[in-house]
Design an enzyme around this catalytic site. Sequence first.
Site, mmCIF file in Angstrom:
data_model
loop_
_atom_site.group_PDB
_atom_site.id
_atom_site.type_symbol
_atom_site.label_atom_id
_atom_site.label_comp_id
_atom_site.label_asym_id
_atom_site.label_seq_id
_atom_site.Cartn_x
_atom_site.Cartn_y
_atom_site.Cartn_z
ATOM 1 N N CYS A 1 40.657 37.957 32.647
ATOM 2 C CA CYS A 1 41.294 37.874 33.962
ATOM 3 C C CYS A 1 41.760 39.258 34.415
ATOM 4 O O CYS A 1 41.520 39.661 35.555
ATOM 5 C CB CYS A 1 42.473 36.902 33.908
ATOM 6 S SG CYS A 1 43.325 36.689 35.489
ATOM 7 N N CYS A 2 42.416 39.993 33.522
ATOM 8 C CA CYS A 2 42.888 41.334 33.866
ATOM 9 C C CYS A 2 41.724 42.270 34.144
ATOM 10 O O CYS A 2 41.809 43.138 35.018
ATOM 11 C CB CYS A 2 43.746 41.899 32.734
ATOM 12 S SG CYS A 2 45.409 41.220 32.651
ATOM 13 N N CYS B 1 51.952 39.635 36.607
ATOM 14 C CA CYS B 1 51.585 38.471 37.407
ATOM 15 C C CYS B 1 52.543 37.316 37.135
ATOM 16 O O CYS B 1 53.066 37.183 36.039
ATOM 17 C CB CYS B 1 50.162 38.025 37.067
ATOM 18 S SG CYS B 1 48.967 39.349 37.086
ATOM 19 N N CYS C 1 51.969 35.120 34.068
ATOM 20 C CA CYS C 1 51.955 35.844 32.794
ATOM 21 C C CYS C 1 53.253 36.588 32.521
ATOM 22 O O CYS C 1 53.310 37.458 31.647
ATOM 23 C CB CYS C 1 50.790 36.827 32.770
ATOM 24 S SG CYS C 1 49.186 36.064 33.070
ATOM 25 N N CYS D 1 46.571 45.225 28.982
ATOM 26 C CA CYS D 1 45.567 44.545 29.808
ATOM 27 C C CYS D 1 44.374 45.428 30.100
ATOM 28 O O CYS D 1 43.601 45.150 30.988
ATOM 29 C CB CYS D 1 46.195 44.053 31.115
ATOM 30 S SG CYS D 1 46.825 45.357 32.166
#
Length: 451
Positions: free
Chosen positions: A188-189, A280, A283, A308
Amino acid sequence: MASGSITSSLGMYGRKEVPVSGFASCSHICQPVPGFRSKRSSPRTRAAQQVTSATATIDKPQTAAAPAASLDWSQLAQQMDSQSPLQIIDHALATFGDEVAIAFSGAEDVAVIEYAHLTGRPFRVFSHVFYAVWTPGRLDKETYELFDRVERHYNIRIEYTFPDAQETMDLVRAKGMFSFYQDGHQECCRVRKVRPLRRQLKTLKAWITGQRRDQSPGTRAAVSVVQVDPAFEGTSGGPGSLVKYNPLAGMTGKETWNFLRVMDVPVNELHSKGYVSIGCQPCTRPVLPNQHEREGRWWWEDAAGKECGLHSGNVSVGSAEQGSKAEAQRDLWPEGKVQALSQEELSSLACSESREQDTLVALYAPWCQYSQAMEGSYSELAEQYAARGSHVRIAKFQADTDREFSQQTFGLQTFPTIVMLPKSRKQYIRYPSERRDVETLDLWIKSVVGQ
């Protein structure tokens, strides 16, 4: 004083004379500067005037970008390590001009922007975390509000970056909105932050971050104040084409926040609600007293991987395997009060329902940098427990010699993993934190097996 030399004093950073590029004159800083807003009557302006008037005295301001190709960045990093963030940022702006930019996302980055403002030089700011426009709710509203307040406070326009729309849509359609809870945050990152960042950096020759060494004991402890970026490329492309400045590397979190309060600059309102390290919304969570700030990020994952990819160069590429067993120069805790356990001994302890004493075991690999980083604190912990005749034995097991056993018995995924084997109980308790200092380990041990 010789031309090109400055005398600086920033309170906690000490007073020294250093040969670096000169700051713009104090009159530039206290008067309106293109791209900045003058605020003579505010507390922040009065504080800034006090800082800048004591910070820089120069015979001749330098405004043109200096040549960077001929600089020895390793040597420069050693020379600049004891300098203040203001001096380091001034060096970046003087050397690269409009080909360097500040990466902005949180509190430390506001401090970097404030220091850049104090140099009196023009500067650029970009953000690689404003990607939530493609996925509503990915950032807290307080974070969006911070971006707006920073722009208005400094009268600047932040250069926002965005992820590829098709790539983001493909990820969400294939794996759903919260796949990172199942298979980790890296993918995702990579899609939402790292690749947009990579594209932005390809337009620059240097960038400035707010990284501090104390933010993450495992991945940021060796951050240099300036370096050739080992992970990303700049305008010219290829290895060595991008320089990375980390002017706050030597500051602590406490020092950074003291500076932010004194200068009266915008900060994320989530900080007043228990959040320390903010990313985020899905997270990030508040941390409790005595928890390390990074424990509020990606808390469902092992602490060793809490980066990340934005600063992946902090860890040598392939470091988990580069230092293979054949290359390990020495074992950890070869002597002292840390007791070595064989596989047979540890297997017997793990299966026993009548252990004679509480045993704390570090499952480690001698070539692993995270294991190496805890060598001193773990040894000191063992010495303290032995000296006071504690009922807790401090032990070690070299888990890379039999990973299958360690994985099956203790769920080992990364090194080091610390587990407690309580007395008279057939179970183990895994140490959950990335903080491996003596005080935190001691507090945790007492909380699970008593004094």
